[in-house]
Design a protein around this motif. Structure first.
Motif, PDB file in Angstrom:
ATOM      1  N   ALA A  86      -6.510   9.123   0.167  1.00 15.03           N
ATOM      2  CA  ALA A  86      -5.996  10.462   0.461  1.00 15.03           C
ATOM      3  C   ALA A  86      -7.168  11.427   0.635  1.00 15.03           C
ATOM      4  O   ALA A  86      -8.334  11.065   0.408  1.00 15.03           O
ATOM      5  N   PHE A  87      -6.871  12.657   1.057  1.00 17.65           N
ATOM      6  CA  PHE A  87      -7.869  13.721   1.217  1.00 17.65           C
ATOM      7  C   PHE A  87      -8.968  13.335   2.218  1.00 17.65           C
ATOM      8  O   PHE A  87     -10.095  13.824   2.145  1.00 17.65           O
ATOM      9  N   GLY A  88      -8.655  12.430   3.135  1.00 13.15           N
ATOM     10  CA  GLY A  88      -9.654  11.981   4.092  1.00 13.15           C
ATOM     11  C   GLY A  88     -10.525  10.842   3.589  1.00 13.15           C
ATOM     12  O   GLY A  88     -11.432  10.393   4.308  1.00 13.15           O
ATOM     13  N   ASN A  89     -10.273  10.354   2.375  1.00 12.05           N
ATOM     14  CA  ASN A  89     -11.037   9.215   1.831  1.00 12.05           C
ATOM     15  C   ASN A  89     -10.426   7.912   2.347  1.00 12.05           C
ATOM     16  O   ASN A  89      -9.795   7.161   1.608  1.00 12.05           O
ATOM     17  N   ASP A  90     -10.582   7.620   3.568  1.00  8.97           N
ATOM     18  CA  ASP A  90      -9.910   6.477   4.194  1.00  8.97           C
ATOM     19  C   ASP A  90     -10.715   5.196   3.962  1.00  8.97           C
ATOM     20  O   ASP A  90     -11.294   4.624   4.887  1.00  8.97           O
ATOM     21  N   THR A  91     -10.731   4.730   2.710  1.00 10.58           N
ATOM     22  CA  THR A  91     -11.491   3.521   2.387  1.00 10.58           C
ATOM     23  C   THR A  91     -10.716   2.251   2.719  1.00 10.58           C
ATOM     24  O   THR A  91     -11.308   1.180   2.891  1.00 10.58           O
ATOM     25  N   GLY A  92      -9.388   2.360   2.755  1.00 12.63           N
ATOM     26  CA  GLY A  92      -8.558   1.193   3.006  1.00 12.63           C
ATOM     27  C   GLY A  92      -8.374   0.299   1.790  1.00 12.63           C
ATOM     28  O   GLY A  92      -7.707  -0.736   1.874  1.00 12.63           O
ATOM     29  N   ASP A  93      -8.945   0.681   0.643  1.00 15.26           N
ATOM     30  CA  ASP A  93      -8.843  -0.139  -0.565  1.00 15.26           C
ATOM     31  C   ASP A  93      -7.422  -0.106  -1.128  1.00 15.26           C
ATOM     32  O   ASP A  93      -6.782   0.955  -1.175  1.00 15.26           O
ATOM     33  N   VAL A  94      -6.945  -1.261  -1.554  1.00 13.77           N
ATOM     34  CA  VAL A  94      -5.642  -1.381  -2.212  1.00 13.77           C
ATOM     35  C   VAL A  94      -5.875  -2.066  -3.557  1.00 13.77           C
ATOM     36  O   VAL A  94      -6.328  -3.209  -3.605  1.00 13.77           O
ATOM     37  N   ILE A  95      -5.580  -1.347  -4.621  1.00 11.47           N
ATOM     38  CA  ILE A  95      -5.806  -1.870  -5.970  1.00 11.47           C
ATOM     39  C   ILE A  95      -4.458  -2.267  -6.570  1.00 11.47           C
ATOM     40  O   ILE A  95      -3.489  -1.494  -6.521  1.00 11.47           O
ATOM     41  N   GLN A  96      -4.403  -3.470  -7.116  1.00 15.97           N
ATOM     42  CA  GLN A  96      -3.165  -3.991  -7.684  1.00 15.97           C
ATOM     43  C   GLN A  96      -3.210  -3.871  -9.214  1.00 15.97           C
ATOM     44  O   GLN A  96      -4.292  -3.803  -9.813  1.00 15.97           O
ATOM     45  N   PRO A  97      -2.024  -3.856  -9.858  1.00 13.26           N
ATOM     46  CA  PRO A  97      -1.979  -3.800 -11.333  1.00 13.26           C
ATOM     47  C   PRO A  97      -2.790  -4.903 -11.992  1.00 13.26           C
ATOM     48  O   PRO A  97      -3.391  -4.677 -13.049  1.00 13.26           O
ATOM     49  N   ALA A  98      -2.817  -6.070 -11.386  1.00 14.56           N
ATOM     50  CA  ALA A  98      -3.597  -7.169 -11.963  1.00 14.56           C
ATOM     51  C   ALA A  98      -5.082  -6.830 -12.012  1.00 14.56           C
ATOM     52  O   ALA A  98      -5.811  -7.262 -12.923  1.00 14.56           O
ATOM     53  N   ASP A  99      -5.576  -6.061 -11.022  1.00 13.14           N
ATOM     54  CA  ASP A  99      -6.979  -5.644 -11.039  1.00 13.14           C
ATOM     55  C   ASP A  99      -7.278  -4.757 -12.242  1.00 13.14           C
ATOM     56  O   ASP A  99      -8.355  -4.826 -12.823  1.00 13.14           O
ATOM     57  N   ILE A 100      -6.327  -3.899 -12.584  1.00 18.82           N
ATOM     58  CA  ILE A 100      -6.510  -3.009 -13.737  1.00 18.82           C
ATOM     59  C   ILE A 100      -6.445  -3.814 -15.024  1.00 18.82           C
ATOM     60  O   ILE A 100      -7.259  -3.604 -15.932  1.00 18.82           O
ATOM     61  N   ALA A 101      -5.485  -4.736 -15.107  1.00 17.88           N
ATOM     62  CA  ALA A 101      -5.349  -5.559 -16.306  1.00 17.88           C
ATOM     63  C   ALA A 101      -6.636  -6.346 -16.579  1.00 17.88           C
ATOM     64  O   ALA A 101      -7.039  -6.529 -17.727  1.00 17.88           O
ATOM     65  N   ALA A 102      -7.290  -6.788 -15.522  1.00 20.21           N
ATOM     66  CA  ALA A 102      -8.519  -7.553 -15.680  1.00 20.21           C
ATOM     67  C   ALA A 102      -9.673  -6.692 -16.188  1.00 20.21           C
ATOM     68  O   ALA A 102     -10.625  -7.212 -16.780  1.00 20.21           O
ATOM     69  N   LYS A 103      -9.596  -5.369 -15.985  1.00 19.70           N
ATOM     70  CA  LYS A 103     -10.678  -4.475 -16.391  1.00 19.70           C
ATOM     71  C   LYS A 103     -10.494  -3.930 -17.803  1.00 19.70           C
ATOM     72  O   LYS A 103     -11.417  -3.338 -18.351  1.00 19.70           O
ATOM     73  N   ILE A 157      -2.187   3.294 -13.035  1.00 22.10           N
ATOM     74  CA  ILE A 157      -3.624   3.445 -12.761  1.00 22.10           C
ATOM     75  C   ILE A 157      -3.973   2.839 -11.399  1.00 22.10           C
ATOM     76  O   ILE A 157      -4.727   3.432 -10.613  1.00 22.10           O
ATOM     77  N   ALA A 158      -3.403   1.660 -11.092  1.00 20.79           N
ATOM     78  CA  ALA A 158      -3.649   1.049  -9.785  1.00 20.79           C
ATOM     79  C   ALA A 158      -3.173   1.968  -8.665  1.00 20.79           C
ATOM     80  O   ALA A 158      -3.849   2.125  -7.632  1.00 20.79           O
ATOM     81  N   ALA A 159      -2.014   2.604  -8.876  1.00 16.89           N
ATOM     82  CA  ALA A 159      -1.451   3.478  -7.845  1.00 16.89           C
ATOM     83  C   ALA A 159      -2.309   4.714  -7.632  1.00 16.89           C
ATOM     84  O   ALA A 159      -2.601   5.102  -6.490  1.00 16.89           O
ATOM     85  N   VAL A 160      -2.740   5.361  -8.736  1.00 14.38           N
ATOM     86  CA  VAL A 160      -3.492   6.607  -8.571  1.00 14.38           C
ATOM     87  C   VAL A 160      -4.890   6.337  -8.022  1.00 14.38           C
ATOM     88  O   VAL A 160      -5.428   7.137  -7.228  1.00 14.38           O
ATOM     89  N   VAL A 161      -5.507   5.209  -8.369  1.00 13.17           N
ATOM     90  CA  VAL A 161      -6.816   4.877  -7.799  1.00 13.17           C
ATOM     91  C   VAL A 161      -6.675   4.583  -6.300  1.00 13.17           C
ATOM     92  O   VAL A 161      -7.487   5.031  -5.480  1.00 13.17           O
ATOM     93  N   THR A 162      -5.635   3.840  -5.937  1.00 13.14           N
ATOM     94  CA  THR A 162      -5.382   3.577  -4.512  1.00 13.14           C
ATOM     95  C   THR A 162      -5.166   4.877  -3.760  1.00 13.14           C
ATOM     96  O   THR A 162      -5.693   5.076  -2.650  1.00 13.14           O
ATOM     97  N   LYS A 191       0.824  -1.201   0.000  1.00 17.20           N
ATOM     98  CA  LYS A 191       0.000   0.000   0.000  1.00 17.20           C
ATOM     99  C   LYS A 191       0.864   1.259   0.000  1.00 17.20           C
ATOM    100  O   LYS A 191       0.543   2.241  -0.690  1.00 17.20           O
ATOM    101  N   ASP A 192       1.973   1.229   0.753  1.00 16.29           N
ATOM    102  CA  ASP A 192       2.859   2.394   0.788  1.00 16.29           C
ATOM    103  C   ASP A 192       3.455   2.677  -0.584  1.00 16.29           C
ATOM    104  O   ASP A 192       3.568   3.842  -0.999  1.00 16.29           O
ATOM    105  N   GLU A 193       3.850   1.622  -1.294  1.00 20.89           N
ATOM    106  CA  GLU A 193       4.408   1.806  -2.636  1.00 20.89           C
ATOM    107  C   GLU A 193       3.361   2.387  -3.580  1.00 20.89           C
ATOM    108  O   GLU A 193       3.645   3.292  -4.370  1.00 20.89           O
ATOM    109  N   LEU A 194       2.145   1.860  -3.504  1.00 20.15           N
ATOM    110  CA  LEU A 194       1.078   2.366  -4.356  1.00 20.15           C
ATOM    111  C   LEU A 194       0.732   3.818  -4.026  1.00 20.15           C
ATOM    112  O   LEU A 194       0.517   4.641  -4.930  1.00 20.15           O
ATOM    113  N   MET A 195       0.694   4.150  -2.748  1.00 23.35           N
ATOM    114  CA  MET A 195       0.367   5.517  -2.348  1.00 23.35           C
ATOM    115  C   MET A 195       1.449   6.493  -2.808  1.00 23.35           C
ATOM    116  O   MET A 195       1.150   7.600  -3.273  1.00 23.35           O
ATOM    117  N   SER A 196       2.716   6.089  -2.701  1.00 22.57           N
ATOM    118  CA  SER A 196       3.811   6.962  -3.102  1.00 22.57           C
ATOM    119  C   SER A 196       3.779   7.229  -4.605  1.00 22.57           C
ATOM    120  O   SER A 196       3.866   8.377  -5.055  1.00 22.57           O
TER     121      SER A 196
END
Length: 423
Positions: free
Chosen positions: A405-422, A395-400, A325-330
């Protein structure tokens, strides 16, 4: 009772004004030369265009001096105070013929050299290199059709950060502000480069003044242009068509290098040399100069270390991987600042007056994650689609990031594989 007197302000003396002006000039920062004329450029076509420009400029100067000279003389020499009286005549066949024939000859004199230059500008035959250029809001995609190299080129991160509202940084502190990119177009010197232009959304225009020529990139249509740079160096341009609110942030940077440097760059990009170029390279490096290289074998059985292997390794390395999650957020924060902050603001507050909603607490960023991913991939309203401009990881990083961020504390972590599947 004492009389109140108001002392009138004294006018500044000429010496005071001159001293103040000198002080301002001394304190002013050094600036680039103020160019009033168009550049001569580094291509034969750009120099021809410059020569045509100067020819027509001087023709206009001569006409202007002649016309206004006659007018000024007539006003002075035939003024009423000297007793001049207006002539009473209506038609003059001689005058009619003169002011019809002379402009016709002038136009013919300008059209003949201009037509030759226009014909040469449109002659894209016998090119050494073909690049397909696709315009997006607001970046460019470059595909080297002969070398199997493709990449996107967008405004560099520093300029993008400085241009943000309340960035706290001065544009004058950034070298080549709004005229630098993250990925340059690299071409070899003294080679004819053919450009195929199109667009994915609205009309753009590809324009690098020192290379000569400017062409529109139109959706569903392919325009052609070409250039042959005769000097190595870096040449800058930008989109010259009003393509939307981000129009001013769509620069072009072309780097002209030697043939050897270009081939090394192609190898770094994981591309491949055309068959004929590869044969020459193989022949020059072979111990036996008489050994012939079969073109078909060179295409399909390149030895280890060749660009084909480099590309395969790059594709393998680009396979979707699980990220923390830290890598995706960064990474997501970087993508957001580069791609999204201009409309949705760096703090996620948006610009409602311009039609750009806030990310902070938005129904998209806090709702169904599938809807969020679909909107980033395919766009919506003024938001362009990013399926062709951002990788699965980006795309996975920016969606995560947007969902956490901005108080949107959903806790969701999106992986590149999730984007590839879409996709």
């Amino acid at each position: 009772m004492a009389e109140n007197k108001t002392e009138m302000p004294r006018r500044p003396t000429l010496r005071t004004v001159m001293a103040a002006t000198a002080g301002l000039l001394a304190a002013a920062p050094a600036r680039a030369a103020w160019e009033l004329n168009m550049p001569q450029g580094v291509t034969a076509i750009s120099r021809e265009v410059y020569d045509l420009h100067m020819l027509i400029f001087w023709i206009c100067v001569v006409i202007g001096v002649g016309v206004f000279g006659v007018m000024i003389y007539s006003i002075y020499a035939h003024r009423k105070s000297r007793g001049a009286k207006a002539a009473q005549f209506h038609e003059s066949t001689t005058v009619e013929i003169v002011w019809t024939v002379l402009p016709f000859l002038v136009l013919i004199g300008m059209a003949i050299p201009a037509a030759g230059t226009l014909i040469r500008m449109e002659d894209t035959r016998n090119s050494d290199l073909t690049i397909k250029v696709t315009g997006y809001q607001w970046l460019w995609q470059y595909e080297y059709l002969d070398h199997d190299v493709s990449f996107f080129s967008r405004l560099d991160n520093l300029s993008n950060q400085v241009r943000q509202l309340d960035s706290g940084m001065q544009p004058s502190s950034v070298e080549n502000y709004l005229l630098d990119v993250d990925n340059r177009v690299v071409v070899p010197v003294d080679k004819k480069v053919r450009i195929l232009l199109t667009s994915n959304d609205v009309i753009h225009a590809w324009w690098v003044p020192e290379l000569g020529g400017k062409k529109d990139a139109i959706p569903g249509y392919i325009n052609e242009m070409w250039f042959r740079a005769e000097e190595t160096g870096v040449y800058r341009g930008q989109c010259a068509e009003l393509c939307g609110r981000g129009h001013g942030f769509m620069p072009i940077v072309v780097e002209v290098v030697s043939q050897e440097e270009f081939q090394a760059w192609v190898a770094e990009q994981g591309g491949a040399l055309p068959a004929d170029a590869r044969q020459v390279a193989d022949a020059s490096g072979a111990a036996d100069a008489g050994t012939a290289t079969d073109a078909g074998t060179a295409e399909t059985e390149a030895p280890a270390g060749e660009p084909a292997d480099a590309k395969a390794e790059a594709e393998s390395a680009a396979a979707p991987a699980e990220l923390s999650k830290d890598e995706l957020m960064s990474q997501g924060e970087q993508v957001y600042k580069a791609q999204c902050a201009a409309c949705h603001q760096a703090d996620g507050s948006g610009m409602a007056a311009a039609g750009f909603p806030a990310m902070k607490g938005s129904a998209v960023a806090t709702g169904d994650v599938a809807v969020h991913i679909d909107q980033v991939l395919n766009g919506k309203n003024a938001m362009p689609p990013y399926r062709n401009t951002l990788s699965d990881t980006e795309i996975a990083a920016v969606v995560t990031y947007e969902r956490n961020a901005f108080g949107n504390d959903t806790g969701d972590v999106i992986q590149p594989a999730d984007i590839a599947a879409k996709r």
